[in-house]
Design an enzyme around this catalytic site. Structure first.
Site, short mmCIF file in Angstrom:
data_model
loop_
_atom_site.label_atom_id
_atom_site.label_comp_id
_atom_site.label_asym_id
_atom_site.label_seq_id
_atom_site.Cartn_x
_atom_site.Cartn_y
_atom_site.Cartn_z
N TYR A 133 0.83 -1.21 0.00
CA TYR A 133 0.00 0.00 0.00
C TYR A 133 0.87 1.26 0.00
O TYR A 133 0.84 2.05 -0.92
CB TYR A 133 -0.90 0.03 1.26
CG TYR A 133 -2.22 -0.71 1.16
CD1 TYR A 133 -2.37 -1.83 0.37
CD2 TYR A 133 -3.32 -0.29 1.90
CE1 TYR A 133 -3.59 -2.51 0.32
CE2 TYR A 133 -4.55 -0.95 1.84
CZ TYR A 133 -4.67 -2.06 1.06
OH TYR A 133 -5.87 -2.72 1.01
N SER A 166 6.17 -4.71 5.01
CA SER A 166 6.64 -5.64 6.05
C SER A 166 6.84 -7.03 5.45
O SER A 166 5.95 -7.56 4.79
CB SER A 166 5.61 -5.74 7.17
OG SER A 166 5.39 -4.48 7.75
N GLU A 249 -7.37 -5.31 8.65
CA GLU A 249 -6.03 -5.10 9.22
C GLU A 249 -6.14 -4.47 10.61
O GLU A 249 -5.47 -4.89 11.55
CB GLU A 249 -5.19 -4.20 8.30
CG GLU A 249 -3.80 -3.96 8.87
CD GLU A 249 -2.90 -3.14 7.95
OE1 GLU A 249 -3.41 -2.52 7.00
OE2 GLU A 249 -1.68 -3.12 8.21
C1 FAD Z 1 5.47 -1.42 11.91
C2 FAD Z 1 4.91 -0.91 10.61
C3 FAD Z 1 4.56 -1.82 9.62
C4 FAD Z 1 4.06 -1.36 8.39
N1 FAD Z 1 3.78 -2.27 7.42
C5 FAD Z 1 3.33 -1.85 6.22
C6 FAD Z 1 3.08 -2.79 5.17
O1 FAD Z 1 3.28 -3.99 5.32
N2 FAD Z 1 2.63 -2.32 3.99
C7 FAD Z 1 2.39 -1.01 3.77
O2 FAD Z 1 1.95 -0.67 2.68
N3 FAD Z 1 2.65 -0.07 4.72
C8 FAD Z 1 3.12 -0.46 5.94
N4 FAD Z 1 3.40 0.45 6.93
C9 FAD Z 1 3.28 1.88 6.61
C10 FAD Z 1 2.12 2.57 7.33
O3 FAD Z 1 0.89 2.20 6.77
C11 FAD Z 1 2.37 4.09 7.21
O4 FAD Z 1 3.56 4.37 7.91
C12 FAD Z 1 1.24 4.88 7.80
O5 FAD Z 1 0.09 4.75 7.02
C13 FAD Z 1 1.61 6.38 7.93
O6 FAD Z 1 2.09 6.88 6.74
P1 FAD Z 1 3.49 7.70 6.70
O7 FAD Z 1 4.51 6.87 7.40
O8 FAD Z 1 3.73 8.10 5.29
O9 FAD Z 1 3.25 8.97 7.61
P2 FAD Z 1 2.53 10.33 7.16
O10 FAD Z 1 1.28 10.03 6.44
O11 FAD Z 1 3.54 11.18 6.44
O12 FAD Z 1 2.16 10.97 8.55
C14 FAD Z 1 3.10 11.72 9.33
C15 FAD Z 1 2.39 12.25 10.57
O13 FAD Z 1 1.34 13.14 10.18
C16 FAD Z 1 0.10 12.72 10.77
N5 FAD Z 1 -1.00 12.96 9.83
C17 FAD Z 1 -1.00 12.70 8.50
N6 FAD Z 1 -2.19 13.02 7.96
C18 FAD Z 1 -2.97 13.50 8.99
C19 FAD Z 1 -4.30 14.00 9.07
N7 FAD Z 1 -5.09 14.06 7.99
N8 FAD Z 1 -4.76 14.39 10.29
C20 FAD Z 1 -3.97 14.30 11.40
N9 FAD Z 1 -2.69 13.85 11.36
C21 FAD Z 1 -2.20 13.46 10.18
C22 FAD Z 1 0.25 11.22 11.00
O14 FAD Z 1 -0.60 10.78 12.04
C23 FAD Z 1 1.73 11.13 11.39
O15 FAD Z 1 1.88 11.43 12.76
C24 FAD Z 1 3.90 0.04 8.16
C25 FAD Z 1 4.26 0.96 9.17
C26 FAD Z 1 4.77 0.49 10.37
C27 FAD Z 1 5.15 1.49 11.43
#
Ligand code: FAD
Length: 403
Positions: A133, A166, A249
């Site tokens: 994703y 992951s 999930e």
């Molecule tokens: C342990 C782990 C396993 C994972 N495994 C997978 C996987 O297998 N496959 C996969 O596709 N992804 C995976 N992910 C990714 C995960 O889905 C994303 O990290 C998550 O969706 C957040 O996206 P980002 O890291 O780009 O943070 P960002 O979207 O850049 O967010 C940064 C910060 O801004 C805040 N924020 C963003 N938008 C808003 C809003 N509209 N309102 C309030 N706050 C907001 C967020 O809460 C966060 O604190 C994994 C992440 C982790 C930590």
């Protein structure tokens, strides 16, 4: 004798006769459970026999239809099975993404051919799945994803990059979101597609983490040719499928932390945290945990964990067969992950200076692992959608608050 009593007796008898004794009492965590797949390592080796005999009966996916490799059991019978396995402290024969995420999604959105091909392999633990994703510029705002899929006859040609995938390095197939119409509104140009990780052009590179474990990978697609028949749901209709899978999930993540010990490994007698605290702090003259502040915090944590476990149980009991998790899965996800962060924090507080070790002498294996578990828990409120994003969903779709 009711039907369930008969079934319970049958299960009990079957377990007694068949379950490998080496697995009784085996503690399974998020990391060492059996995820199956072509690269699976069975430790202890009896795990493979256990998988084979459980899947033979359809009991790796007890409520799925028999024609797709499931057990065809009702929810009540599944509960009986779970209770009987727990009675002997037997580990699940198979766990995670196939059973809890892509499987239920295929049951709802897959066509007959996809169900027959993939669900049966999932039940037998032959294929391990990962989730494609997130992208470097599409996390919380997932619909901004840019991985492109361009149609060429009966195939799509896929180019792009996923991140935080992951266990991609251990997986056989990936369920991914790709952009099939760059001109449509962003949610409307997305397609949900299944890709064999062995296809030419798929490459994976691991990423390191603060906890010392590295489940994460970057996954790249360079001119990867994928048959159109691997699309789940409609072309350009993948957003609906994607959201449904996220519901599964979030429920899965929440239920991981709703158990009796949650993310904290069990040590000594009583609950996991109480046993741990006794081993570090000892008892007072009345036989209570010697530190009153810890006593209070542990009691609070245990009550919250119990309440969470019962709430999840109630929600799953009330879910009739075919019920799909809705926005309420966000409530469970926020609470379960924040609770787990609190609990792992408490476990390192209990261990005091012994929780400060990273390697070398002076710390036993459990202590070193506990520190890593605490750091790993930081990611719980990010994976599967951050807590902030879940709170937005709850505000909008559960409470009906204005934007
Ligand atoms: C342990 C782990 C396993 C994972 N495994 C997978 C996987 O297998 N496959 C996969 O596709 N992804 C995976 N992910 C990714 C995960 O889905 C994303 O990290 C998550 O969706 C957040 O996206 P980002 O890291 O780009 O943070 P960002 O979207 O850049 O967010 C940064 C910060 O801004 C805040 N924020 C963003 N938008 C808003 C809003 N509209 N309102 C309030 N706050 C907001 C967020 O809460 C966060 O604190 C994994 C992440 C982790 C930590």
């Amino acid at each position: 004798m009711s039907d369930h009593d008969e079934f319970r007796a049958e299960v009990r008898d079957w377990i007694e006769t068949n379950a490998p004794r080496a697995l009784y009492g085996l503690e399974v965590t998020e990391f060492n459970g059996n995820w199956g797949g072509r690269n699976a390592v069975y430790d202890p080796p009896e795990m493979k026999d256990w998988l084979d005999m459980m899947s033979e009966r359809g009991w790796t996916a007890p409520t799925w239809p028999k024609e797709y490799g499931g057990g065809g059991l009702s929810r009540e019978m599944e509960k009986v099975l779970t209770q009987e396995l727990a009675r002997k402290k037997l580990p699940p024969a198979l766990t995670r993404f196939g059973l809890t995420m892509i499987g239920p999604t295929l049951l709802r959105f897959g066509n007959e051919e996809q169900k027959l091909e993939h669900l049966t392999k999932i039940c037998r633990g032959e294929i391990r799945w990962c989730q494609g994703y997130s992208e470097p510029d599409a996390g919380s705002d997932l619909a901004s994803l840019q991985t492109r899929a361009v149609r060429d006859g009966d195939e799509f040609i896929i180019n792009g990059q996923k991140v935080w995938t992951s266990y991609a390095d251990l997986s056989d197939w990936i369920f991914a979101l790709v952009r099939t119409d760059p001109n449509a509104k962003k949610q409307e140009g997305i397609t949900f597609i299944l890709i064999d990780m062995q296809d030419p052009g798929v490459s994976v590179s691991p990423i390191s983490l603060i906890s010392g474990k590295s489940p994460f990978c970057e996954t790249r697609f360079e001119d990867v040719r994928v048959p159109v028949r691997n699309v789940v749901g409609e072309i350009n209709g993948g957003w609906t499928v994607a959201k449904a899978l996220l519901g599964h999930e979030r429920s899965m993540i929440a239920s991981l932390f709703g158990g009796s010990s949650g993310g904290v490994r069990k040590t000594g007698s009583g609950s996991a945290l109480a046993g741990l605290a006794r081993s570090y702090v000892g008892d007072d003259a009345q036989g209570r945990l010697a530190d009153p502040v810890l006593r209070n915090d542990i009691a609070q944590s245990e009550m919250d964990t119990k309440a969470m476990g019962l709430t999840i149980q109630r929600a799953s009991d009330s879910a009739k067969a075919g019920h799909q998790p809705g926005p309420e899965s966000s409530l469970f996800k926020v609470y379960g992950t924040e609770l787990n962060k609190r609990r792992t924090e408490l476990s390192v507080r209990i261990a005091g200076p012994q929780a400060l070790g990273w390697e070398g002498p002076g710390f036993d294996d459990e202590e070193l692992q506990r520190t890593r578990d605490w750091l790993r828990a930081r990611g719980n409120s990010i994976e599967g959608g951050t807590s902030e994003v879940q709170l937005n969903i709850i505000a909008k779709h559960v409470l009906g608050l204005p934007d």
